[in-house]
Design an enzyme around this catalytic site. Structure first.
Site, PDB file in Angstrom:
ATOM      1  N   ASP A   9      66.993  25.161  54.188  1.00  0.00           N
ATOM      2  CA  ASP A   9      67.478  23.892  54.711  1.00  0.00           C
ATOM      3  C   ASP A   9      66.970  23.777  56.152  1.00  0.00           C
ATOM      4  OD1 ASP A   9      69.204  21.552  54.998  1.00  0.00           O
ATOM      5  OD2 ASP A   9      70.480  22.860  56.194  1.00  0.00           O
ATOM      6  N   ASP A  11      68.514  21.249  59.073  1.00  0.00           N
ATOM      7  CA  ASP A  11      69.573  21.063  60.067  1.00  0.00           C
ATOM      8  C   ASP A  11      70.724  22.043  59.847  1.00  0.00           C
ATOM      9  OD1 ASP A  11      68.787  18.439  61.537  1.00  0.00           O
ATOM     10  OD2 ASP A  11      68.482  17.999  59.421  1.00  0.00           O
TER      11      ASP A  11
END
Length: 228
Positions: free
Chosen positions: A25, A27
């Site tokens: 991922d 953020d």
């Protein structure tokens, strides 16, 4: 698949993943953009007339949230507004601890990023954090359904030429970890945005700096987690 969530612990402070690729991922996992994200969504709520809106649904696409929060006639306006506000606000965005060393240790063809950001927003945030764009990046505008749907991770594994069961999904949010589990990937949670008890994963760490990477014959990656 060689990883067993219960079996691989060599001692109380070490867990091992044996994988062919890593799907990160963005953020909250590789970069810290939480403050900027929450600033943008708070301003969005004010401009949209949503009194007291507080952004807590990290890991989901802006489109998903807009569809949940805004009536159909204003959704296009709302999505355009949050897109602009998030792209404009990159103040304070930085790489998280351990990101640079970890990415440098993994061959470029064996990792990529699956993000709930659009391509334009991901580029803005990665530039602010000094993070290079990887090959086979999957952004929100490249999938039909965002996290917790497994679509993005399945697409990333396909692009890397890897069996999703031999991929490690690294995520900071419940929605992303749910997507990883639904895809049948191995999962690693990173605390910060959420606490450890909120992250359902094969293992959970406080920092990417806890991870070390080595190689097996045949290009498999051995990722070890050590307490610090």
């Amino acid at each position: 698949m060689t990883f067993d969530a219960a079996a691989p612990a060599l001692d109380d402070s070490l867990t091992v993943f044996d994988v062919d690729a890593v799907l990160f991922d963005l953020d909250g996992t590789l970069i810290d953009s939480t403050v900027a994200t929450e600033r943008a969504w708070t301003l969005w709520g004010e401009k949209m007339g949503i009194a007291g809106y507080r952004h807590t649904a990290h890991g989901m696409t802006a489109l998903t949230l807009v569809n949940e929060l805004v009536d159909a006639p204003r959704r296009a306006e709302a999505l355009e507004l949050i897109t602009r506000l998030e792209i404009e606000d990159t103040d304070g965005i930085r790489q998280k601890e351990g990101t640079a060393d970890l990415l440098a240790a993994i061959p470029s063809k064996q990792w990529t990023i699956v993000t709930s950001c659009t391509r334009e927003l991901a580029r803005a945030r990665m530039a602010a954090a000094g993070l290079d764009w990887p090959e086979h990046m999957v952004t929100a505008d490249q999938v039909t359904t965002g996290k917790p749907s497994p679509e993005g991770f399945l697409l990333a594994a396909k692009r890397l030429g890897a069996d999703i069961r031999r991929c490690l999904v690294v995520e900071d949010a419940p929605a992303g970890l749910s997507a990883g589990r639904s895809a049948n990937a191995q999962t690693l949670g990173v605390t910060g945005t959420y606490g450890a008890r909120q992250l359902e994963a094969d293992a959970v760490v406080a920092s990417l700096g806890q991870l070390t990477v080595s190689r097996r014959p045949g290009a498999a990656l051995v990722i070890e987690i050590r307490d610090r």
